[in-house]
Design an enzyme around this catalytic site. Structure first.
Site, PDB file in Angstrom:
ATOM      1  N   ARG A   1       1.067  -1.145  -0.232  1.00  0.00           N
ATOM      2  CA  ARG A   1       0.210   0.086  -0.294  1.00  0.00           C
ATOM      3  C   ARG A   1       0.440   1.555   0.125  1.00  0.00           C
ATOM      4  NH1 ARG A   1      -1.692   0.950   4.077  1.00  0.00           N
ATOM      5  NH2 ARG A   1      -0.877  -1.140   5.206  1.00  0.00           N
TER       6      ARG A   1
ATOM      7  N   SER B   1      -1.144  -3.716  10.344  1.00  0.00           N
ATOM      8  CA  SER B   1      -0.521  -4.454   8.984  1.00  0.00           C
ATOM      9  C   SER B   1       0.463  -5.493   9.338  1.00  0.00           C
ATOM     10  CB  SER B   1      -0.401  -3.537   8.053  1.00  0.00           C
ATOM     11  OG  SER B   1      -1.903  -3.390   7.757  1.00  0.00           O
TER      12      SER B   1
ATOM     13  N   LYS C   1     -10.036  -2.094   1.020  1.00  0.00           N
ATOM     14  CA  LYS C   1      -9.342  -0.961   2.515  1.00  0.00           C
ATOM     15  C   LYS C   1      -9.852  -0.093   1.422  1.00  0.00           C
ATOM     16  CE  LYS C   1      -6.681  -3.509   4.248  1.00  0.00           C
ATOM     17  NZ  LYS C   1      -6.590  -4.359   5.192  1.00  0.00           N
TER      18      LYS C   1
ATOM     19  N   HIS D   1      -9.895  -2.981  11.063  1.00  0.00           N
ATOM     20  CA  HIS D   1      -9.414  -3.959  10.747  1.00  0.00           C
ATOM     21  C   HIS D   1      -9.153  -4.622  12.393  1.00  0.00           C
ATOM     22  CE1 HIS D   1      -4.985  -3.902   9.254  1.00  0.00           C
ATOM     23  NE2 HIS D   1      -6.033  -3.990   8.388  1.00  0.00           N
TER      24      HIS D   1
ATOM     25  N   TYR E   1      -1.371  -3.142  -6.988  1.00  0.00           N
ATOM     26  CA  TYR E   1      -0.520  -4.563  -5.997  1.00  0.00           C
ATOM     27  C   TYR E   1      -2.309  -3.911  -4.929  1.00  0.00           C
ATOM     28  CZ  TYR E   1       0.374  -5.893  -1.195  1.00  0.00           C
ATOM     29  OH  TYR E   1      -0.149  -6.198  -0.319  1.00  0.00           O
TER      30      TYR E   1
ATOM     31  N   CYS F   1       0.537  -8.180  11.752  1.00  0.00           N
ATOM     32  CA  CYS F   1       1.034  -7.961  12.778  1.00  0.00           C
ATOM     33  C   CYS F   1       0.314  -9.130  13.624  1.00  0.00           C
ATOM     34  CB  CYS F   1       0.636  -6.921  14.301  1.00  0.00           C
ATOM     35  SG  CYS F   1       2.314  -5.559  13.491  1.00  0.00           S
TER      36      CYS F   1
ATOM     37  N   ARG G   1       1.961 -12.085  -0.488  1.00  0.00           N
ATOM     38  CA  ARG G   1       0.475 -12.606  -0.471  1.00  0.00           C
ATOM     39  C   ARG G   1      -0.040 -13.817  -0.990  1.00  0.00           C
ATOM     40  NH1 ARG G   1      -2.056  -8.232   3.903  1.00  0.00           N
ATOM     41  NH2 ARG G   1      -0.128  -7.420   3.933  1.00  0.00           N
TER      42      ARG G   1
ATOM     43  N   ASP H   1      -9.677  -9.577   8.515  1.00  0.00           N
ATOM     44  CA  ASP H   1      -8.965  -8.428   7.907  1.00  0.00           C
ATOM     45  C   ASP H   1      -9.702  -6.956   8.523  1.00  0.00           C
ATOM     46  OD1 ASP H   1      -6.947  -7.734   6.992  1.00  0.00           O
ATOM     47  OD2 ASP H   1      -7.580  -6.625   5.742  1.00  0.00           O
TER      48      ASP H   1
HETATM   49  P1  GTP Z   1      -2.209  -7.826   7.207  1.00  0.00           P
HETATM   50  O1  GTP Z   1      -2.808  -8.904   6.697  1.00  0.00           O
HETATM   51  O2  GTP Z   1      -1.405  -7.212   6.658  1.00  0.00           O
HETATM   52  O3  GTP Z   1      -3.987  -6.993   7.465  1.00  0.00           O
HETATM   53  O4  GTP Z   1      -2.110  -8.838   8.762  1.00  0.00           O
HETATM   54  P2  GTP Z   1      -2.103  -9.261   9.642  1.00  0.00           P
HETATM   55  O5  GTP Z   1      -2.031  -8.618  10.627  1.00  0.00           O
HETATM   56  O6  GTP Z   1      -3.407 -10.412   9.444  1.00  0.00           O
HETATM   57  O7  GTP Z   1      -0.788 -10.240   9.246  1.00  0.00           O
HETATM   58  P3  GTP Z   1      -0.482 -11.640  10.062  1.00  0.00           P
HETATM   59  O8  GTP Z   1      -1.049 -12.692  10.943  1.00  0.00           O
HETATM   60  O9  GTP Z   1      -0.259 -12.271   8.607  1.00  0.00           O
HETATM   61  O10 GTP Z   1       1.152 -11.454  10.500  1.00  0.00           O
HETATM   62  C1  GTP Z   1       2.579 -11.664   9.703  1.00  0.00           C
HETATM   63  C2  GTP Z   1       4.070 -11.873  10.714  1.00  0.00           C
HETATM   64  O11 GTP Z   1       2.922 -11.438  12.010  1.00  0.00           O
HETATM   65  C3  GTP Z   1       4.338 -13.709  10.256  1.00  0.00           C
HETATM   66  O12 GTP Z   1       5.418 -11.882  10.830  1.00  0.00           O
HETATM   67  C4  GTP Z   1       4.209 -14.042  11.905  1.00  0.00           C
HETATM   68  O13 GTP Z   1       4.733 -14.847  11.737  1.00  0.00           O
HETATM   69  C5  GTP Z   1       3.253 -12.454  12.589  1.00  0.00           C
HETATM   70  N1  GTP Z   1       3.397 -13.664  13.975  1.00  0.00           N
HETATM   71  C6  GTP Z   1       2.167 -13.674  13.954  1.00  0.00           C
HETATM   72  N2  GTP Z   1       1.523 -14.408  14.677  1.00  0.00           N
HETATM   73  C7  GTP Z   1       2.690 -14.214  16.161  1.00  0.00           C
HETATM   74  C8  GTP Z   1       2.770 -14.718  17.350  1.00  0.00           C
HETATM   75  O14 GTP Z   1       2.440 -14.899  17.823  1.00  0.00           O
HETATM   76  N3  GTP Z   1       4.339 -14.258  17.920  1.00  0.00           N
HETATM   77  C9  GTP Z   1       5.236 -14.043  16.316  1.00  0.00           C
HETATM   78  N4  GTP Z   1       6.526 -14.078  17.832  1.00  0.00           N
HETATM   79  N5  GTP Z   1       5.017 -13.321  15.275  1.00  0.00           N
HETATM   80  C10 GTP Z   1       3.953 -13.911  15.527  1.00  0.00           C
HETATM   81 MN    MN Z   2      -3.961 -10.843   6.855  1.00  0.00          MN
HETATM   82 MN    MN Z   3      -4.781  -5.951   6.419  1.00  0.00          MN
END
Ligand code: GTP
Ligand code: MN
Ligand code: MN
Length: 604
Positions: A79, A269, A227, A247, A218, A271, A386, A294
């Site tokens: 983004r 994002s 979004k 979100h 993208y 996280c 992705r 999401d």
């Molecule tokens: P968007 O789709 O961009 O909105 O992000 P999201 O919040 O869905 O993120 P996603 O679940 O894909 O998390 C991506 C990152 O967070 C990766 O690097 C994972 O390994 C890390 N991650 C997710 N859960 C955990 C956790 O419980 N502990 C740790 N250390 N890392 C985590």
């Molecule tokens: Mn996600």
């Molecule tokens: Mn997101």
């Protein structure tokens, strides 16, 4: 309407006058070679994916059915927040956190960019619906795009095509979403695999509820139902109509006694939303099912509880880090095929690979379409690569995922990526305190947006890039939401941090499936069954209050993960003050009061 000699323009499968007029207007401006109304059929999917293969955008995977590998232009991978605009009439209504431009000025600028921009290409008209088609008032939109990649991705991510168009009738309201990659083709000019333009605009017109996007192919910039509509425009609609567009993931937690709880969680994002949404609990007897990863739209039901609906129909998940250990349910979902992978690596036998999937193969084609070996010294996959996959394939999809009434939310989690300060979990005192936690949420930046990674910034409710209006007004809307229901019926708000680090920079909390222990504690708090310590920042469990049976982590690390460190919090206060100053006059008094009370408790 003028009769334009563009094939397909006059074979529109609708009698919706406003839609027809808009489609004509856009065709006249952008001058595509032909117009195609997307119907969402299998035949259309096959035709468009074949076209994308021929264009070099897609490479079919040999190891996954009906799945494709795509590599974007290296300059079009995330983004573009710097190029994202809220074009309200009054700049005050865009507020201190958004980029603003006058709507008339923006339209004039972009009209010139759009002029002739679809030359040599097909213009697709994609009717779509965000959220269940059977909703009392289906949330409709139409995306016009010159990108086959967008049409195919929209088919995965939304309810689109004929079934959506059937809901338009002759005069239903819809959000017009105009998208072009901004790469017209001259007669005989060879196309590139990923057309895009260096000039990019992602513009939102909150008063007229329109979206204009230019120059990027993208995901978040181009799939306008996501979004742009479901967060930025929907947040404005929600403000006006008294609901919340957030979100947030939506998950269903089932206790060993078969009691069902729904939890929504907002993390910035990259996280952990997708991971938590598909969690495999490590504690015996507990089960999780997924409703969304999401976005959540939350409205009060007749019983006074807050009900959540996921507007999407697919997952657009971060690939790196996803594997059989961290997110087996995402792996099972993509194994079933029908998935588009963007900016991951391609293996020599026609499968996908990315960092975090275990030992790398000896040779790969990187996301930059270059030869890659483990010695290459760079990542094989872009950190924001992705997978785009249908939700229906998720083995733990909750059967009620498509219920137009949504599901009643018991708990809301806010969380960020912070290596210090923020404990593993904190329960808020009440709705206003929870709103304060959300409003001051902070996180280290990730690769999901262009810019520096690892910088701590405030990301209120994980919505910083997605609030379609003034952030201070948005906080006021949250406070007002809490006044619209009995306190006892409101979800309880918690603040979590899976990412706190120890002295060796190790994660203090093992995360992933182990996060179920935090979910369990939260639910037991709601049920009045678990203990907590009252601290200046809220209620925090001691190690004894958390179920740690069978948890593979040192007691020292766990205690450090839970610790409320007064010095760190005192250092946090000026950052919160600076953030609140930025909000200006409109910052709700109740949030100022929360800050004052927090300071007093920390100093007391
Ligand atoms: P968007 O789709 O961009 O909105 O992000 P999201 O919040 O869905 O993120 P996603 O679940 O894909 O998390 C991506 C990152 O967070 C990766 O690097 C994972 O390994 C890390 N991650 C997710 N859960 C955990 C956790 O419980 N502990 C740790 N250390 N890392 C985590
Ligand atoms: Mn996600
Ligand atoms: Mn997101």
């Amino acid at each position: 309407m003028t009769a334009l000699a563009i094939p397909g323009l006059d074979s529109a499968p609708t009698a919706h006058q406003r839609l027809l007029e808009w489609v004509h207007e856009v065709a006249e401006l952008t001058t595509p070679d032909r117009v195609v109304w997307a119907d969402g059929s299998d035949e259309e999917w096959e035709r468009l994916t074949a076209k994308l293969v021929e264009a070099g955008t897609f490479t079919p995977l040999k190891q996954k059915p009906n799945s494709f590998w795509a590599a974007s232009d290296p300059g079009d991978v995330a983004r573009v927040e710097e190029r994202t605009f809220i074009c309200s009439v009054d700049p005050q209504d865009a507020g201190p956190t958004n980029h603003w431009m006058d709507p008339a000025e923006m339209k004039a600028t972009m009209t010139e960019l759009y002029r002739g921009c679809m030359r040599g290409r097909t213009m697709y008209v994609i009717p779509f619906c965000m959220g269940p088609l059977d909703a009392e008032k289906p949330m409709l939109g139409v995306e016009i795009t010159d990108s086959e990649y967008v049409v195919v991705s929209m088919r995965v991510m939304t309810r689109m095509g004929s079934k959506a168009l059937a809901k338009f009738g002759e005069d239903a309201d819809f959000v017009p979403c105009l998208h072009s990659v901004g790469a017209p083709l001259d007669e005989g000019q060879q196309d590139v695999a990923w057309p895009a333009n260096e000039t990019k605009y992602i513009s939102h017109f909150p008063e007229t509820r329109e979206i204009w996007s230019y120059g990027s192919g993208y995901g978040g910039n181009a799939l306008l139902g996501k979004k742009c509509y479901s967060l930025r425009i929907a947040s404005v609609i929600g403000r006006d109509e008294g609901w919340l567009a957030e979100h947030m993931l939506i998950l269903k937690l089932i206790s060993p006694e078969n009691k069902v709880y729904y939890i929504a969680a907002a993390f910035p994002s990259a996280c952990g939303k997708t991971n938590l949404a598909m969690l495999e609990p490590t504690i015996p007897g507990w089960k999780v099912e997924t409703l969304g990863d999401d976005i959540a739209w939350m409205k009060f039901g007749e019983d006074g509880r807050l009900y959540a609906v996921n507007p999407e129909a697919g997952f657009f998940g971060v690939a790196p880090g996803t594997d059989w250990h961290t997110n087996p349910n995402a792996m099972r979902t993509i194994e079933r095929g029908n998935t588009v992978f963007t900016n991951v690596a391609l293996t020599d036998n026609g499968d996908i690979w990315w960092e975090g999937m275990g030992e790398p193969p000896a040779h790969l084609t990187s996301w930059k379409k270059e030869d890659w070996t483990p010695d290459s010294g760079e990542l094989s996959s872009h950190p924001n690569s992705r997978y785009c996959t249908p939700m229906s394939q998720c083995p733990i999809l909750a059967p009620e995922w498509d219920d137009p009434n949504g599901v009643p939310i018991s708990a809301i989690f806010f969380g960020g990526r912070r290596k210090d300060t923020i404990p593993l979990v904190t329960e808020s005192r009440d709705w206003n305190h929870g709103t304060f936690m959300g409003a001051t949420l902070s996180s280290e930046t990730t690769a999901a947006a262009k810019g520096k990674v690892g910088v701590v910034r405030r990301d209120p409710m994980a919505m910083l890039p997605f609030i379609g209006y003034n952030a201070a007004d948005y906080f006021a809307h949250w406070i007002a939401t809490g006044k619209r229901a009995d306190a006892a019926k409101l979800p309880k708000i918690f603040y979590v941090n899976w990412f706190r680090r120890g002295e060796e920079n190790q994660f203090l909390w093992p995360g992933f499936g182990e996060n179920s222990r935090v979910l369990k504690w939260a639910i037991e708090r709601i049920e009045g069954k678990a203990a907590a310590q009252e601290t200046p920042i809220g209620y925090v469990p001691t190690l004894a209050d958390l179920d740690t049976e069978g948890l593979d982590a040192s007691q020292e690390d766990l205690e450090a993960a839970l610790k409320v460190n007064r010095e760190e919090w005192l250092a946090e206060i000026p950052l919160i003050e600076e953030w609140f100053d930025k909000m200006g006059e409109k910052l709700p008094t109740s949030l100022k009061d929360e800050l004052a009370a927090l300071k007093q408790r920390l100093n007391g």
